[in-house]
Design an enzyme around this catalytic site. Structure first.
Site, PDB file in Angstrom:
ATOM      1  N   ARG A  46      -4.160   0.470  -2.258  1.00 40.41           N
ATOM      2  CA  ARG A  46      -3.815  -0.545  -3.241  1.00 40.41           C
ATOM      3  C   ARG A  46      -4.681  -1.949  -2.853  1.00 40.41           C
ATOM      4  O   ARG A  46      -4.201  -2.884  -2.935  1.00 40.41           O
ATOM      5  CB  ARG A  46      -2.413  -0.863  -3.343  1.00 40.41           C
ATOM      6  CG  ARG A  46      -1.469  -0.033  -4.077  1.00 40.41           C
ATOM      7  CD  ARG A  46      -0.092  -0.041  -4.143  1.00 40.41           C
ATOM      8  NE  ARG A  46       0.479  -1.430  -4.787  1.00 40.41           N
ATOM      9  CZ  ARG A  46       0.510  -1.450  -6.124  1.00 40.41           C
ATOM     10  NH1 ARG A  46       0.462  -0.524  -6.909  1.00 40.41           N
ATOM     11  NH2 ARG A  46       0.872  -2.498  -6.566  1.00 40.41           N
ATOM     12  N   GLY A  64      -6.638 -10.445  10.715  1.00 39.45           N
ATOM     13  CA  GLY A  64      -7.838 -10.610  10.217  1.00 39.45           C
ATOM     14  C   GLY A  64      -8.259 -10.678   8.867  1.00 39.45           C
ATOM     15  O   GLY A  64      -7.196 -10.202   8.208  1.00 39.45           O
ATOM     16  N   ASP A  65      -9.232 -11.016   8.374  1.00 35.68           N
ATOM     17  CA  ASP A  65      -9.574 -11.388   7.168  1.00 35.68           C
ATOM     18  C   ASP A  65     -10.629 -10.077   6.718  1.00 35.68           C
ATOM     19  O   ASP A  65     -11.923 -10.123   7.443  1.00 35.68           O
ATOM     20  CB  ASP A  65     -10.271 -12.527   6.686  1.00 35.68           C
ATOM     21  CG  ASP A  65     -10.578 -12.642   5.158  1.00 35.68           C
ATOM     22  OD1 ASP A  65     -10.920 -11.653   4.471  1.00 35.68           O
ATOM     23  OD2 ASP A  65     -10.210 -13.688   4.572  1.00 35.68           O
ATOM     24  N   PHE A  66     -10.362  -9.135   5.953  1.00 36.51           N
ATOM     25  CA  PHE A  66     -11.081  -7.889   5.760  1.00 36.51           C
ATOM     26  C   PHE A  66     -12.630  -8.233   5.165  1.00 36.51           C
ATOM     27  O   PHE A  66     -13.495  -7.448   5.121  1.00 36.51           O
ATOM     28  CB  PHE A  66     -10.540  -6.853   5.162  1.00 36.51           C
ATOM     29  CG  PHE A  66      -9.855  -6.960   3.994  1.00 36.51           C
ATOM     30  CD1 PHE A  66     -10.743  -7.100   2.855  1.00 36.51           C
ATOM     31  CD2 PHE A  66      -8.524  -6.577   3.847  1.00 36.51           C
ATOM     32  CE1 PHE A  66      -9.919  -7.319   1.538  1.00 36.51           C
ATOM     33  CE2 PHE A  66      -8.017  -6.873   2.382  1.00 36.51           C
ATOM     34  CZ  PHE A  66      -8.551  -6.890   1.332  1.00 36.51           C
ATOM     35  N   ASP A 123      -4.610  -6.875   8.511  1.00 37.38           N
ATOM     36  CA  ASP A 123      -4.175  -7.680   7.333  1.00 37.38           C
ATOM     37  C   ASP A 123      -4.216  -9.228   8.087  1.00 37.38           C
ATOM     38  O   ASP A 123      -4.448  -9.656   9.124  1.00 37.38           O
ATOM     39  CB  ASP A 123      -2.803  -7.409   7.113  1.00 37.38           C
ATOM     40  CG  ASP A 123      -2.872  -7.630   5.353  1.00 37.38           C
ATOM     41  OD1 ASP A 123      -3.312  -8.468   5.045  1.00 37.38           O
ATOM     42  OD2 ASP A 123      -2.213  -6.822   4.762  1.00 37.38           O
ATOM     43  N   ASP A 156      16.323  29.112 -12.233  1.00 33.54           N
ATOM     44  CA  ASP A 156      15.578  28.395 -11.216  1.00 33.54           C
ATOM     45  C   ASP A 156      14.802  28.956  -9.979  1.00 33.54           C
ATOM     46  O   ASP A 156      15.638  29.779  -9.348  1.00 33.54           O
ATOM     47  CB  ASP A 156      15.859  26.918 -11.047  1.00 33.54           C
ATOM     48  CG  ASP A 156      14.939  26.002 -10.509  1.00 33.54           C
ATOM     49  OD1 ASP A 156      13.953  25.506 -11.228  1.00 33.54           O
ATOM     50  OD2 ASP A 156      15.029  25.888  -9.161  1.00 33.54           O
TER      51      ASP A 156
END
Length: 617
Positions: A523, A506-508, A481, A88
């Site tokens: 993801r 926060g809310d994206f 997030d 190897d």
């Protein structure tokens, strides 16, 4: 020649090379050695972090390759070899082992790292001497060694780098080059054995072989006895599990400066069933696939890997007692886990004991740093019930949350994952698991030194953000997030605090994104429809100035990449779960270009997630 006095002593012996490398075949053929080629089926999953030096990793891999062939041949080839040779080769620089590049961009990173530097090439070699005793017992004596060669690259211009990369030669070579061919133009000097860099240290091998056959009977070989095809004294059966037939198309060769052998040079199983001409092994493996998954899920949920984590081995009765299960059921579960390579079954004195494999210790014990335990429970508790309704999902083209759990949800995250603390914690544990395992590969997929600030959009526990700051010392990351997620982040904080990672709630979709040079979406896009993806990318694009970039980490649907089927299975997973989908790199290019991004680059990491980088025009 050093080997000439030894050749006569090998006359009449079955010598086997456990490698498909044509370079190694050519080197040994040129010295007049007569041998057969039987490529090893050893699945090279040794954990590099367990080895103090790169050469120890190379030697152990070579040893496992050779032992796998030596132990397989009497059963699959119906003949026992006298000598098996395993090798190897690895390339190392700055303490890192460079394997085969995943794509051209990966090759560019490797060769850029080698440019103008001296690096080391290590080849580990194992010589297994097989001695059949009365009663059919075979004794294996192993002699192993390694050779190091120093190689210095010249300072490489961009034009030379890309000319070599575009030749295609780097793509199947460890370190991204082959010194015996075009890669030789990159080399300024070589200190040591040139053939070692090609893939086999011939001079050292000849000396070792001479010592073996000219030394007293008691040699420094390591003795390993094998009495049957399933259990052995020592760790060898534990690491390689003797593999399955190659009907599944897997012929795991270790990355090296050696190429793949031509089919006519390979001596392999000749029975029809091993060549898929008779019994449909691959189809049957698929039929049994769900049983293997559920075995892993059940062992994880019952805590099997955890109870075995603090011991050198427990008996069946001890495991059953600790997981509070029947002895009968536990025995069948443990033996199934052994057959899947998740556990070892060993003879310890008068007892048979079970022990975690290296991979189980690293990825299946719940409190290990890279544990997938959270994600496995997520798959068992959420994905498994949803997948039982795959037929309905295919017919209807809709997620199956209501059918599986009796509840209708408009927003899986707000209504499904984040309403109850225990469900939220389970989901965050799953996402944390994935981020820990994939984070390093994603963070190092591209050179990000030009960026000083990043925003990890939907960054959950911050696990991915911490991997980015570890990989890029000049980078600070804001995790953005939902408030319920940010509130729970303290459960996942690393022991060593990093003030370069901060958290903003926060809310994206609804709130303004924090300002940054680089926006990371790991993801995220696969959860949403194209319309929602356009909406989010427009928002990111609006927050960016020219020269800023977006980095996507997703499972990309590209048939040419390794383990492509995993991406298509994940695509079915999205069908039963959300309104989203996995996408091809071509589709991501369309989405990004439609929202002001260009110069898209893709890196197939070989992990769960691939990486895509694109710049704001």
């Amino acid at each position: 020649m050093v080997l000439n006095p030894v050749i006569s002593k090998l006359s009449g012996k079955l010598v086997v090379l456990a490698s498909a490398s044509p370079r190694r075949l050519e080197i040994l053929t040129n010295i007049g050695l007569r041998f057969e080629v039987v490529p090893s089926w050893f699945k090279e999953t040794l954990d590099k972090t367990l080895f103090k030096t790169p050469y120890e990793y190379a030697v152990e891999t070579a040893k496992q390759k050779a032992l796998e062939v030596a132990q397989r041949m009497p059963f699959k080839h119906l003949k026992a070899p006298d000598i098996v040779i395993g090798a190897d080769t690895v390339v190392t620089v700055d303490g890192l082992i460079l394997e085969k590049p995943a794509d051209k961009q990966d090759a560019y990173r490797m060769l850029s790292r080698l440019s103008g530097k001296e690096h080391s090439v290590f080849t580990g070699v194992a010589i297994v001497l097989c001695n059949e005793k009365e009663g059919g017992e075979i004794e294996y004596n192993v002699v192993d060694f390694y050779e190091e060669t120093k190689v210095k690259f010249a300072d490489l211009s961009e034009d030379m780098l890309w000319e070599y990369i575009n030749s295609g030669e780097p793509m199947d070579k460890a370190g991204g080059y082959g010194i015996q061919a075009l890669g030789g133009m990159l080399v300024e000097y070589v200190k040591g054995d040139f053939l070692n860099v090609v893939g086999f240290p011939l001079n050292h091998f000849c000396k070792q072989l001479g010592m073996i056959y000219n030394s007293p009977p008691e040699s420094p070989a390591h003795k390993i006895k094998r009495e049957d095809s399933t259990e052995a004294e020592g760790p060898w059966a534990l690491v390689n599990s003797l593999s399955k037939c190659t009907e599944n198309g897997e012929n795991n060769q270790q990355s090296s400066n050696s190429d793949s052998a031509q089919d006519q040079n390979v001596v392999g199983p000749e029975c029809a069933k091993c060549n898929n001409e008779g019994f449909p092994h691959k189809i049957v493996d698929l039929l049994d696939g769900f049983k293997a998954s559920k075995t892993l899920f059940t062992a994880s949920k019952l805590g099997v890997f955890d109870v075995l984590s603090d011991s050198e081995g427990l008996t069946l009765e001890e495991v059953a007692d600790r997981i509070k299960a029947s002895v009968l059921g536990t025995e069948r579960l443990l033996d199934a886990a052994v057959s899947l390579g998740l556990l070892h079954r060993l003879r310890h004195g008068e007892n048979t004991v079970y022990r975690n494999t290296d991979q189980a210790r690293r990825f299946l014990v719940s409190d290990s740093p890279l544990s997938l335990h959270g994600y496995i429970l997520h798959c068992n508790d959420l994905v498994w019930p949803l997948f039982t309704h795959l037929e309905s999902a295919v017919r209807e083209g809709t997620n199956q949350y209501e059918r599986a759990f009796g509840k209708k949800t408009e927003n899986l995250f707000q209504d499904g994952y984040y309403k109850k603390d225990d469900v939220k914690m389970r989901f965050m544990n799953a996402m944390h698991s994935i981020a820990k395992v994939t984070g390093t590969d994603v963070a190092t997929a591209f050179d990000l030194s030009q960026f000083k600030t990043a925003c990890d959009v939907g960054g959950c526990t911050g696990a991915m953000a911490y991997e980015f700051t570890k990989a890029h010392p000049g980078l600070s990351v804001i995790v953005f997030d939902l408030p319920p997620v940010i509130e729970m982040r303290h459960h996942f904080q690393p022991k060593e605090q990093d003030d370069r990672v901060s958290f903003v709630a926060g809310d994206f979709f609804k709130d303004d994104l924090p300002k940054a040079d680089l926006y990371i979406l790991a993801r995220i896009l696969h959860d949403w429809s194209d319309d929602k993806v356009h909406e989010l990318l427009r928002k990111v694009s609006k927050a960016c100035t020219p020269g800023c970039a977006v980095l996507l980490a997703e499972t990309v649907l590209d048939e040419a990449k390794p383990r492509a089927s995993r991406a298509y299975m994940q695509s079915l997973n999205m069908l039963v779960q959300t309104e989203g989908r996995e996408r091809s790199s071509a589709r991501y290019r369309q989405l990004l270009e439609a929202n002001g991004f260009s110069q898209m680059r893709v890196c197939h990491t070989g992990n769960f997630l691939d990486a895509i980088l694109a710049f704001r025009r």
